[in-house]
Every structure is written in structure tokens, then in C-alpha cells.
Design an enzyme around this catalytic site. Sequence first.
Site, mmCIF file in Angstrom:
data_model
loop_
_atom_site.group_PDB
_atom_site.id
_atom_site.type_symbol
_atom_site.label_atom_id
_atom_site.label_comp_id
_atom_site.label_asym_id
_atom_site.label_seq_id
_atom_site.Cartn_x
_atom_site.Cartn_y
_atom_site.Cartn_z
ATOM 1 N N GLU A 173 10.310 -6.138 0.722
ATOM 2 C CA GLU A 173 11.544 -5.407 0.459
ATOM 3 C C GLU A 173 12.662 -6.023 1.283
ATOM 4 O OE1 GLU A 173 12.928 -1.633 -1.532
ATOM 5 O OE2 GLU A 173 11.057 -2.770 -1.605
ATOM 6 N N ARG A 202 0.177 1.452 -11.618
ATOM 7 C CA ARG A 202 0.673 2.589 -10.839
ATOM 8 C C ARG A 202 -0.533 3.507 -10.635
ATOM 9 N NH1 ARG A 202 5.818 4.411 -10.241
ATOM 10 N NH2 ARG A 202 6.573 3.406 -12.134
ATOM 11 N N LYS A 234 8.978 3.097 4.283
ATOM 12 C CA LYS A 234 9.597 2.836 2.973
ATOM 13 C C LYS A 234 11.085 2.576 3.171
ATOM 14 C CE LYS A 234 10.067 4.395 -1.771
ATOM 15 N NZ LYS A 234 11.326 3.684 -1.916
#
Length: 585
Positions: free
Chosen positions: A312, A427, A242
Site C-alpha cells: 500500500e 475474497r 490498514k
Amino acid sequence: MKFKEFATYLERLETTPKRLEITDIIGELIRKLGHEETPQAVYLSLGYLKAPFENRVFNMADRQVVKILQALTGENVPVLYAELGDLGSVAKTVLSKNIDNKYSVIEVYDKLMEIACVEGSGSVELKMKKTMTLLNSVDSLSAKFITRIILGTVRLGFTELTVVSALALISGDKKLAEKIERVYNEHPDIGLIAQRIKEDGIKGLNKIDIEPGVPVLSQKCQRVSGMEEAFKRIPNVWAEFKFDGTRVQLHMDRNKKAGDGAGTPDLFGESANKFLMKTYTRNLEETTHQYPDLLEAANKQIKADSVILDGEAIGFNKETGAFLPFQETIQRKRKHGVTEAAKNIPLKYFVFDILYLNGKSTTELPLRERKKILKKIVAAGDTVVVDEDMETESFEKLVEYFEIAKEKGLEGLIVKNPDDNYQAGARSYSWIKLKKADEKLLADSVDCVLLGYYHGKGVRSKFGIGGFLVGVMDKDNEVFKTVTKVGTGLTDEEWVKIKKLADKFKIKSVPKNVLIEKSLMPDVLIEPRIVLEIGADEISVSQNHTSGYALRFPRLIKFREDKNPTEATNLKEIELLFKKQRGRV
């Protein structure tokens, strides 16, 4: 439909507090609209001109509208504005109620689009002139909402998801809302969706699909109490690092023209703008102009005719190679000096998913197949990098991988189910985030929405702000409810920044979609537009906060300029975090 009649619907929506009644009114409105005018009417009711990812903005300030209304009426508009707190209400008050407004919804829409499209030298004066002509030729109620549309202050208390519910209602089955929302998540143009349903009923949705140039709503991560729970929910885990960067969705179609040139910057010499390349944030904002280096690398590294990638982007230090904090990466978010920023803050784009390839959606494929495709089409390079991953059934290996992420200075891991499809806009426990913050008492930081601030006292009086109030969304009722006041832990620069941001969205009264107890009422109210990441030691039950919960010892972690309010933490997540904290889940 005449715009005058359309304005009466907007007035009914504004004065109706009940969610079900709002849905019924929207459904009634859509039923009455013709097929051709449905998209325009839906957009205008939500306060914009086109779908959010391609929306035109007016770039007109309050002071310019004040001048227009004064010139038209001779009234003391500043005094009325101070009294009423809304220029739309001022327009309704001072402009003639007797004008026979024969404009249709499409005619007014076209005039508004014409105003928004004025650019270049003398654009401010020309925008004001065209606005003056329009306001002078409509009835007072129409003028009220035209003024608000131009200023971006429509605020009728509902969102696209309310329109989804209304479309299900007029389709004859409330259960269809889930199907409509699923289409919206993959093609978030609610005006187009409404038009297709008007034309062909629910089967009209079959004509809408994922396509390059239309951002897909990002899949989101669920929260858990720690690695043990994550492993229980996904025994065969797929773990990825992450990164503390900014979510970037990259679209490319070598067979589709870039259109008016607003997309691809001049990167490739003579071939510039000949094919579509665009980037979007998770909140559907186009950011193509911010990433010339990323697009140039993608053009060279991606071996496909058309793709949509999810990943990302994170800045790094040119000398050391170390990744930069989010607040430094986000400095790339600018309109001017982009080339210089790209040189000073170079990026790596870690791609972790593919949603579309060569004319077909890949969202229904399991993750492990999507990742195989991704590794085939992205050639090795310094800028676009396929994110590393590890698949394991061993809890010990997951812990080891988490430790590796910490050693690299990363935020943690994203744990995924390798057999699941891409769940746009959802989600769920298909994706779970494990952050270093999970080792603290509160399982995770909370993304909150700024609702107002309090004037400073003592040493903070120089900033004009000494504390602020934040909330989370109750999604069932589409209302923001308060969850904490924050008054400590900010640097001088952060106090200055938060006040500057907040003052852009000052409002006179509490919006319909915000619920605040009188005892917590801020000195300055803010339209719910700004997202802040807040850390805390724990969550407690609260009698004062309208959410029913409070964050103890809250502190600002960072500004989340890459998120919009609908992506912030919701009330159900707060409830879940509270239960996990107490060991009840």
C-alpha cells in the site's frame, strides 16, 4: 476465420440476454477459431486489443468518428447518432452492406493495432485516415463492431469470467472453470489462456505461471461484524495496520529488459530501461510513470534479482510526517507533472506480501514464511517499508492493537490467517478487514458502481446534477443491480467532480449488464465504470431496488479511482452484511 463471420458472432452475443446461451455462443466461437487467431478474437470480443495490463487504447473521440462517417457517406450522421444513440449502429446503417469483406480476424486486428499505435504530430489526422480506409473496405455489420472497438463501446454483456466458463465447457467439464479461473487470477490474460487450451487442452494451463510484468489479481479482504467474529474465524490472528492509501503491486526483474521503454522511467542514468520495473493497481492498470521515487528506492532497497511485491502506497506530509488522506494520495495518479507531484506528495510504500522471488512463485507458501522472506530481501530505508505485524491468540491484544491503529490515525487493521497461502483474486476469510467504521451501525462502507444521475433542482441546478444512482454486482448473473440513490452530503467540489467523471461515460440506453426499475430511471445513464465508496446507517429490504436491498441515509465517503467495477461490493456481500446487521450470522 473471416472477420465478417466473427462479426455475426458478436451480433448474436449482443442480442442474447441469457447467460447460459452467451456462454454457449462464446464456446462455439472459440471452437471455430484457429490457434493463432484465438487471442485476438477473444480480446476483440471483450472490446480491447491486448490483455488489460498492456492494452493499447485508440484515443479517438465520438466527434472524429462522426466526421469519418459523414465523409464516407454524405449522410447527416449527427442526426442519426442522436436518434440511435450508438455510432456503431450508425455505421451499420449508413455504410454499404454489399462490400465483399475478405479480411480475416487477424488482418482486421492488425489494422486496428496499427491505428492505436499512431502517435506524435499529426496522429489524429492519420488515425482518422486509417480508420476511414478500414471502414470503407468492410461490410456494414463488421463496420458496426469495428467502430465500437475503436470507441471502447463494445459492451456485449459478458466478462472474462464468462470466457472462463466457456473454456471449461469446451474442455468437457464445467468443474474445470475453477482451475481455469485460478490460473487467470495469477496471470490475467484470457486471450493467452484460451490459446493454450485450444492448443493443448486443459494441460496447456501448465505452461502459464506468475511472471514479472504480468500483474496478479490482488487478494481481497472479507467483511465481518466485528472483532469478535474475526477472532472466531482466525483464533491465531496475524494483524497488520490498514492504511488509507492505494494498492500498489511492484514488479522487478533485473534479468529482463524493460522492452520498448514504456516501463521504467529514466531513474538510474545510463542504466535506465535496462531491466524491468513496473507498478500496477489492483485493477491491472500500469502506473509505473507515477512512482519514479518508489522505483528508485526499490532499486536500492530490494536485494533480489526478481520480485513481485504487494503493498500500500500512502502519501505523507513532509513537515509533520503525518499520513495524508486517500484523496490526496490519489493526486499522484497523473500523466503530467509527475516529478513535481512526487516532491509535493512523497510516498511510503508499506509492503505486506511477496508473490514471486528469483524465478519462483511464493504464493503457495504460508503467510508467515512469505513475511520472513520479505524481511530478508527489503533493506531498511525511508520509502519501502515492510509493514508491521502482530501475531497473537489473545483477543485482548487484538483489541489493544486496534486501538493503537486508531491512535495513529489509521483506518484499522487487516487480520490474516498466518498459515494460509496467497489467494490471488479471492475474497475469503483468510484476510479480514477491521475498520473504524465497524463501530457504526452498518458494519462497513460499501463500494458501489455509478449507474446514472438525476438533474439538479433549486440550488443544485447550477451543477446539473442533484443526485445519483449506484448499484452492486450480482456476480452469479454478471449484472449490476441498484442499491441506493444518493442526494445529500456532498460538497460543491464533489458535485462538480462526480458530474465531470460521469459525463465521460454517458450512454443512451440501459446496458445489458445493468438492471434498473423504471421508477428509479436516472435522467442520464452512465456506463458502469466509476466506483464510489458509500457509507450508510443500515441496510434495509427494498421493493424498488433491483438488488432487493437499500442503503439507508447513504453518503459519499470517497471516489475509488483505484478500483474497477468488478472489485466493487457484490450482492452476496450486501446480503451477508444485512444478515449480520440483523444478528442472524
